[in-house]
Every structure is written in structure tokens, then in C-alpha cells.
Design a protein around this motif. Structure first.
Motif, mmCIF file in Angstrom:
data_model
loop_
_atom_site.group_PDB
_atom_site.id
_atom_site.type_symbol
_atom_site.label_atom_id
_atom_site.label_comp_id
_atom_site.label_asym_id
_atom_site.label_seq_id
_atom_site.Cartn_x
_atom_site.Cartn_y
_atom_site.Cartn_z
ATOM 1 N N UNK A 175 0.866 -1.137 0.039
ATOM 2 C CA UNK A 175 0.012 0.052 -0.085
ATOM 3 C C UNK A 175 0.748 1.286 -0.117
ATOM 4 N N UNK A 176 1.893 1.116 0.674
ATOM 5 C CA UNK A 176 2.952 2.451 0.549
ATOM 6 C C UNK A 176 3.945 2.499 -0.541
ATOM 7 N N UNK A 177 4.255 1.494 -1.256
ATOM 8 C CA UNK A 177 4.961 1.471 -2.515
ATOM 9 C C UNK A 177 4.209 1.894 -3.573
ATOM 10 N N UNK A 178 4.892 2.463 -4.518
ATOM 11 C CA UNK A 178 4.232 2.975 -5.668
ATOM 12 C C UNK A 178 4.230 2.111 -6.918
ATOM 13 N N UNK A 179 3.189 2.057 -7.875
ATOM 14 C CA UNK A 179 3.045 1.535 -9.052
ATOM 15 C C UNK A 179 2.880 0.051 -9.127
ATOM 16 N N UNK A 180 3.376 -0.582 -10.146
ATOM 17 C CA UNK A 180 3.317 -1.991 -10.117
ATOM 18 C C UNK A 180 4.031 -2.926 -9.156
ATOM 19 N N UNK A 181 5.026 -2.291 -8.572
ATOM 20 C CA UNK A 181 5.698 -2.866 -7.737
ATOM 21 C C UNK A 181 4.854 -3.018 -6.301
ATOM 22 N N UNK A 182 4.501 -2.103 -5.922
ATOM 23 C CA UNK A 182 3.638 -2.111 -4.803
ATOM 24 C C UNK A 182 2.282 -2.931 -5.075
ATOM 25 N N UNK A 183 1.579 -2.806 -6.099
ATOM 26 C CA UNK A 183 0.508 -3.815 -6.548
ATOM 27 C C UNK A 183 0.951 -5.288 -6.552
ATOM 28 N N UNK A 184 2.161 -5.454 -6.966
ATOM 29 C CA UNK A 184 2.606 -6.953 -6.835
ATOM 30 C C UNK A 184 2.862 -7.364 -5.563
ATOM 31 N N UNK A 185 3.278 -6.673 -4.613
ATOM 32 C CA UNK A 185 3.486 -6.889 -3.214
ATOM 33 C C UNK A 185 2.067 -7.033 -2.484
ATOM 34 N N UNK A 186 1.188 -6.271 -2.783
ATOM 35 C CA UNK A 186 -0.305 -6.404 -2.152
ATOM 36 C C UNK A 186 -0.934 -7.669 -2.707
ATOM 37 N N UNK A 187 -0.716 -7.923 -4.116
ATOM 38 C CA UNK A 187 -1.157 -8.937 -4.626
ATOM 39 C C UNK A 187 -0.767 -10.453 -4.210
#
Length: 118
Positions: free
Chosen positions: A68-80
Motif C-alpha cells: 500500500x505504501x510502495x508505488x506503481x506495479x511493484x506495490x501492487x505486486x506486493x499487495x497481490x
């Protein structure tokens, strides 16, 4: 003597009212609005995950929070990945095969499989 205490109380009350209504003229740049997200360097992301896990957070919860804190696709990948792990998906299947995400996956794989400290 009573006059001095009355005057002191009046000055303190006036100052308290002024401080209650005071607002900063400008917001420092470091205090970004909640909707503004920044790119975070990979070592910082790894450290944030490690700290969250050492403080008692589960790996999936730490991935979701840092995602949630990280930006872009990288943050979305962590969340996913965190959400997939919460659903019971296996460790390797929960992760996309991206460069930086693969580094995070490999860094915390032993903690996931054996319960070792990160």
C-alpha cells in the motif's frame, strides 16, 4: 498579589485560544498528502518488510501494508502476493515473475517455509 495571578491567568487563557486556532502557513514537503505515493528503493522495502515481520506481523499482512505504501506495479505486486497468500495459494504461485518482486520473494521464502526470522 491577586492581580498578578489574575493577569497571568488571562494571558495564559489568551495564548491557549491563539494556539488552538493556529495553523501552519505551509506544509513541509516531507508531509505528503495521503494520496501521493513515492517510489521506494528496494533495500528500504526489504527493511520495512523485515521490521513488520519481526514486530509480529504475518508475512502476508506485511506484504499488503508495504504494498500500500510502495508505488506503481511493484506495490501492487506486493499487495497481490499478500492477498494470494492469505487465500491459501502456495508461495511460488502467489508471486509474479518480476525482477524486484522476485528478489522480495526469494528473500522471504525461507521465513515462509520454515518460520525462520527474516
Amino acid at each position: 498579589m491577586t492581580g498578578i495571578w489574575t493577569l497571568t491567568a488571562a494571558v495564559c487563557a489568551a495564548e491557549a485560544m491563539w494556539l488552538k486556532q493556529w495553523r501552519p502557513v505551509r506544509v513541509p514537503a516531507d508531509l505528503a498528502p495521503a494520496g501521493r505515493v513515492r517510489e521506494l528503493p528496494l533495500p528500504l522495502v526489504l527493511e520495512m518488510l523485515s521490521v513488520a515481520i519481526r514486530q509480529g506481523s504475518s508475512i502476508p499482512r506485511a506484504l499488503i501494508a508495504v504494498g500500500d505504501i510502495a508505488a506503481g506495479e511493484f506495490g501492487a505486486g506486493l499487495r497481490s502476493a499478500g492477498e494470494q497468500l492469505n487465500k491459501g495459494v502456495s508461495w511460488d504461485d502467489a508471486w509474479p515473475d518480476d525482477g524486484d518482486l522476485a528478489v522480495v520473494r526469494d528473500a522471504f521464502a525461507s521465513s515462509w517455509h520454515s518460520g525462520a526470522s527474516p
